[in-house]
Write a protein that holds these residues in place. Structure first.
Motif, PDB file in Angstrom:
ATOM      1  N   GLN A 145       0.824  -1.223   0.000  1.00  0.00           N
ATOM      2  CA  GLN A 145       0.000   0.000   0.000  1.00  0.00           C
ATOM      3  C   GLN A 145       0.858   1.272   0.000  1.00  0.00           C
ATOM      4  O   GLN A 145       0.344   2.356  -0.206  1.00  0.00           O
ATOM      5  CB  GLN A 145      -0.990   0.020   1.172  1.00  0.00           C
ATOM      6  N   GLU A 148       2.909   3.233  -5.263  1.00  0.00           N
ATOM      7  CA  GLU A 148       1.929   3.609  -6.269  1.00  0.00           C
ATOM      8  C   GLU A 148       2.613   3.578  -7.627  1.00  0.00           C
ATOM      9  O   GLU A 148       3.726   4.066  -7.768  1.00  0.00           O
ATOM     10  CB  GLU A 148       1.415   5.028  -5.959  1.00  0.00           C
ATOM     11  N   ASN A 175      -1.078   0.606  -5.403  1.00  0.00           N
ATOM     12  CA  ASN A 175      -2.000   1.596  -5.977  1.00  0.00           C
ATOM     13  C   ASN A 175      -1.589   1.902  -7.409  1.00  0.00           C
ATOM     14  O   ASN A 175      -0.414   1.820  -7.754  1.00  0.00           O
ATOM     15  CB  ASN A 175      -1.945   2.887  -5.171  1.00  0.00           C
ATOM     16  N   ASP A 197      -6.843   3.841  -9.057  1.00  0.00           N
ATOM     17  CA  ASP A 197      -7.118   4.541  -7.800  1.00  0.00           C
ATOM     18  C   ASP A 197      -7.148   6.050  -7.945  1.00  0.00           C
ATOM     19  O   ASP A 197      -7.802   6.742  -7.184  1.00  0.00           O
ATOM     20  CB  ASP A 197      -6.035   4.183  -6.762  1.00  0.00           C
TER      21      ASP A 197
END
Ligand code: C2E
Ligand code: MG
Ligand code: MG
Ligand code: MG
Length: 280
Positions: A145, A148, A175, A197
């Motif tokens: 998490q 990204e 992400n 996202d």
């Protein structure tokens, strides 16, 4: 206000056709040596929460610390690296270095935040993308998490392949954002269909929001749309307080741009994290 550091434009390509191919070979060799010799470095640009003014993420951006030419901007070598395939090992280096740095910041007690890494077309479509990224996460100890991945609209044109790759990334728990949104093949179909996202509004729209009503309308509409689609939205290339206020009024979530900071070294970013950044 702050000018981007480390711009050093030099001619890679000569207009003379014969030297073009020689220069390409030279550049390819130089890039291989750069990779082996650890000549690449990452700079980091803060991503700021528009409500709190706090740094809530950073984008990792590669530079080539060339022994003679100094810091070379990615626009000078990434397109060529993509063309030649060298982007795959270079991209893997970026991914590992970024994850390692983010984990190091976490261990030093800085606020936990995701680090964004730009994925190239070839990386995105490479075989066993999920396995490769999982391997880097395991090696560096970074939780998914806090990573990204930025892809561009051009990578969504092969719809089935793109959905396949995105689902793999989602399974990993990282992400995904769409970089330079609005400049490429913007299809409402993929926005509905793809597991993403965040949208990053391209800076070409942000640049003129105060002077061009069409750009203002486009940016306001993109922001409203992302809220309806339950996506997050960040504006790129924010350079003035007026632009920031406009984005704030239109409920943009995050901002990135020279108004806050250009991409900086890890040490400079740490200074900003320690001393805070006051914005709106
Ligand atoms: P990008 O991913 O859209 O990154 C944002 C670029 O906009 C960065 O340029 C950043 O310095 C610049 N920028 C940020 N704020 C402002 C602003 O307020 N005003 C203006 N005029 N510019 C701003 P940079 O670092 O030169 O990178 C250029 C492009 O090179 C990136 O665009 C990305 O497409 C590519 N790139 C950079 N690092 C990597 C990498 O590690 N892998 C891959 N595949 N591509 C990379
Ligand atoms: Mg990017
Ligand atoms: Mg961008
Ligand atoms: Mg861009």
């Amino acid at each position: 206000r702050a000018k981007e550091k480390g711009r050093n434009d030099f001619q890679i390509f000569n207009t003379d056709m014969k030297s073009v191919s020689i220069n390409r070979l030279k550049l390819e060799n130089e890039l291989r040596k750069a990779l082996a010799g650890n000549e690449f470095i990452l700079f980091y640009q803060p991503q700021v929460d528009i409500e709190t003014g706090r740094i809530v993420g950073v984008e990792a951006l590669i530079r080539w610390n060339h022994p003679e030419r100094g810091l070379v901007s990615p626009n000078q070598f990434i397109p060529f690296a993509e063309e030649s395939g060298l982007i795959v090992p270079i991209g893997e280096w970026v991914l590992r270095a970024a994850c390692k740095q983010n984990k190091a910041w976490q261990k030093e007690g800085y606020p936990m935040m995701p680090i964004s890494v730009n994925l190239s077309m070839r990386q995105f479509f490479q075989h066993n993308l999920k396995g490769k990224i999982r391997h880097v996460l395991e090696q560096t100890g970074l939780e998914p998490q806090y990573l990204e991945l930025e892809i561009t609209e051009s990578m969504t044109m092969d719809v089935d392949h793109a959905i396949q790759s995105l689902l793999e990334l989602k399974e990993l728990g990282v992400n995904v954002s769409i970089d330079d949104f609005g400049t490429g093949y913007s299809s409402l179909y993929y926005l509905k269909k793809f597991p993403i996202d965040k949208l990053k509004i391209d800076r070409s729209f942000v640049r003129d929001i105060m002077v061009d009503p069409n750009d203002a309308a486009i940016v306001a509409t993109i922001i409203a749309m992302t809220h309806h689609l339950n996506l997050k939205v960040i504006a790129e290339g924010v350079e003035t307080e007026e632009q920031l206020n406009f984005l704030h009024q239109n409920r943009c979530n995050e901002v990135q741009g020279y108004w806050f900071s250009p991409p900086v070294s890890a040490t400079d970013l740490e200074y900003m994290l320690k001393h805070g950044m006051t914005t709106a």
